[in-house]
Structures are given as C-alpha cells and as structure tokens.
Design a protein around this motif. Sequence first.
Motif, short mmCIF file in Angstrom:
data_model
loop_
_atom_site.label_atom_id
_atom_site.label_comp_id
_atom_site.label_asym_id
_atom_site.label_seq_id
_atom_site.Cartn_x
_atom_site.Cartn_y
_atom_site.Cartn_z
N ARG A 92 21.06 34.32 -11.74
CA ARG A 92 20.03 34.87 -12.61
C ARG A 92 20.17 36.38 -12.79
O ARG A 92 19.19 37.09 -13.05
CB ARG A 92 18.64 34.53 -12.08
N ARG A 105 21.58 31.50 -16.15
CA ARG A 105 20.42 30.87 -16.78
C ARG A 105 20.26 31.32 -18.23
O ARG A 105 19.80 30.54 -19.06
CB ARG A 105 19.15 31.17 -15.97
N THR A 106 20.62 32.57 -18.54
CA THR A 106 20.59 33.04 -19.92
C THR A 106 21.55 32.21 -20.77
O THR A 106 21.21 31.79 -21.88
CB THR A 106 20.99 34.53 -20.00
N ARG A 143 22.74 29.15 -20.07
CA ARG A 143 22.33 27.75 -20.13
C ARG A 143 21.21 27.54 -21.14
O ARG A 143 21.19 26.54 -21.87
CB ARG A 143 21.90 27.27 -18.74
N ARG A 144 20.26 28.48 -21.23
CA ARG A 144 19.19 28.36 -22.22
C ARG A 144 19.76 28.34 -23.64
O ARG A 144 19.26 27.63 -24.51
CB ARG A 144 18.18 29.51 -22.06
N GLU A 145 20.81 29.13 -23.86
CA GLU A 145 21.43 29.17 -25.18
C GLU A 145 22.13 27.85 -25.50
O GLU A 145 22.08 27.36 -26.63
CB GLU A 145 22.42 30.33 -25.26
N VAL A 189 21.31 24.87 -24.35
CA VAL A 189 20.25 23.89 -24.63
C VAL A 189 19.66 24.12 -26.03
O VAL A 189 19.43 23.18 -26.79
CB VAL A 189 19.15 23.96 -23.56
N ARG A 190 19.43 25.36 -26.37
CA ARG A 190 18.85 25.68 -27.68
C ARG A 190 19.75 25.16 -28.80
O ARG A 190 19.29 24.53 -29.76
CB ARG A 190 18.65 27.18 -27.81
N ASP A 225 18.08 21.72 -29.67
CA ASP A 225 16.96 22.13 -30.53
C ASP A 225 17.37 22.51 -31.94
O ASP A 225 16.51 22.63 -32.82
CB ASP A 225 16.23 23.32 -29.89
N LYS A 257 26.18 19.28 -17.68
CA LYS A 257 26.12 20.68 -18.11
C LYS A 257 27.50 21.21 -18.46
O LYS A 257 27.67 21.92 -19.47
CB LYS A 257 25.49 21.53 -17.01
#
Length: 361
Positions: free
Chosen positions: A98, A125-126, A128-130, A132-133, A137, A195
């Motif tokens: 992180r 984590r930055t 991984r969020r991208e 997923v987005r 999404d 992942k």
Amino acid sequence: MSLEVTEDISAAALTRYDMLIDTRSPGEFAEDHLPGAVNLPVLSDEERAEVGTIYVQDDRFKARRVGGAYVARNVAHHLQTALADKPGGFRPLVYCWRGGMRSGAMATILSQVGWRTTVLTGGYRTYRREVVRRLYDQTLDHRFVLLDGHTGSAKTEVLGRLGEAGFQILDLEGLAAHRGSLFGALPGRPQPSQKLFESRLLGVLDALDPARVVVAEAESSKIGQRMIPPALWTRLAEAPRIELVAEAADRARYLATAYADVVADRKALDDIFARLPIRISAERLASWQAMAEQGALAELAQAIMVLHYDPAYDRSRKRHDRALLGAVSLVPDHPASLVEAVDRVAQMVGELDASALGRDP
C-alpha cells in the motif's frame, strides 16, 4: 536525493520507468503484480511472517527493529546483484502493498544512491483498483471475432498462426495456462491466480489496437478455474464467429496428439474421468481405461467427444447464438489442410479489419 511519488499507472506512464520494482514478498508477488514488474523483496515470506508475529504478539518497536535489519540486508543484496549494473540515469518505480514502509525504505536508499526513484502512492492496491474498474465496471472498446468449432478442430493452432501472420489475437488459454476443457490442465504449469490472470489479460488488451479486429477462441465464461471478467465476457458474448469444421474421426486423431501428455498420466486421466459432468457406467469407464492402457488414444478421444464434448458444444452454441460469419472446413492433423484453413480465416479477418479501418479489402 531524488524521490518522487505518483498515482499514474497507465500503460503509457509505466513505460517511462526503467524498472518496476515490487518490494513485496515472493508469495505476494506470485499472487499478482504489475505487468513487467521485477520482484526485489525487502522481506522474504518467512521474514514477513516473523516480523508480523512480533508486531502483533510481542512489541511493535522490536518488530520495526528486526524488520529494519532484514530490510537493510535485503536491499544491500539487491544493490550488489540485480541492481549492480544500473547506470546513474536509472529511473525505477518502486511499490509495495500500500505504498508504505517497504517501498519507502527501498526508495529512500535507491534515491540516496543517486537514482531518480518514484514510489507508487497506495502501492499494489492502487493498481488493483484500476484493474477492477476497467475489467468489472467499464466497457471495452475492442472489437472481437471468435474462432469457434467442436473440440479438436485446431482452434488454438489456427489462432497462433494468425498471430504469427500479424493479426491481433487474444490467447485466453495461454493467459489462463489451461486448454479450456476437463483435459485442459497443463502438466507442471499451474493456473495463475484470478488476480494475476486479470493483470496479464489487461496488459495484453492495452497492447492491442482497439481500431483493429481482435481474434479470440470461443470460450465458456471460465477457463479451468479462472473466470473471464465481465467487461471482456460481454464483448465476447456478442462477437460474431468463424466456425472451423472437421469430421469427428479427424478431430479425434488430432486430439490424440494434442492431449497425449494428459493421457500418459494415468492418475490424472482417472481424475478427469471422475470429474466428467455426465454419468458413465462402470463398463464404459473400464472400456475407456483399457483404450488408454492400449494406446488407442484416437478411439478414446472420439468416444469422449461423442458422449460429452460435442453435445456440450452444441448446447453452448444454441445458448449464445452468435452471428456466423462463415465456416471453414479442415483436416486438423493434415498440414496442408491446416495452412489452407488459416489462409481462409485470415482472408475473412482481413476483410473485417479493412472495413473497420475504412479501407478497401
């Protein structure tokens, strides 16, 4: 000292760095990491577990002291090995889980050396969020064409040859390390985590030109144990298809060669028989096992195709009802026939590519 921070993990931004350094433990790295990253851990898996235990059960100061000693020793080792030949203009991006102590410790030392070092804010984590987005999404801009056909129609081989010829392809089975069926596990090559599969997938998608057609195999929504994420599955489900057509006996001969490594492992073969989603009698199972024992692999492949794979394919085709662009007949294990089939598929894809780019085919 030159130490910077960034939150930009776009493909274009990452190309500005000479090395992406993942300072997490090998176990964390194996689960997933930024595409192209190199693992230079500041704590091994065992050291991380030890420091964490001390932190929770004993004393936080002691944990930092013990951890600091490990970090200093490990970073020194990396400076003497993996980073020993880096020039003065070397520019790394460093990250941990992180964006905290582990990446900060290494980045501070690297910047003191004189290298222009950047820390990824928020760490893995930055990133991984991208992922997923974008894969869960958002909607992909890519335009796909699918290679379809019964099991044994050489879809994977045709796809690979199209890639060698300069066409854009998406090799989902290669990314998932699985051949997409009960017999699809690759000996000695476990599947990546979900992942890591998604990271590899996004890395390939970013390298493709959305203005050109991308060819992929028609797959189910899962390849082995890996799930195709929604943004991609939506595009694949609506994509038109080119069907490869081959006689059952020809497909069986091809499968006998393509899956010889699986059949050679009798325990693995028995496990696969046990996982078949259909009931098979003891007599039929004994017959199949005898075929494997005698090396009658083409006969075994055809028996399983008739009972399981072909009906499953026909059900899937009715369920998805994708538009058919054309059919290409071939004999999968005949080299000249395979070359001719690749040429015919390439012509179809080329015409679609030309149409997408506004050119005459």
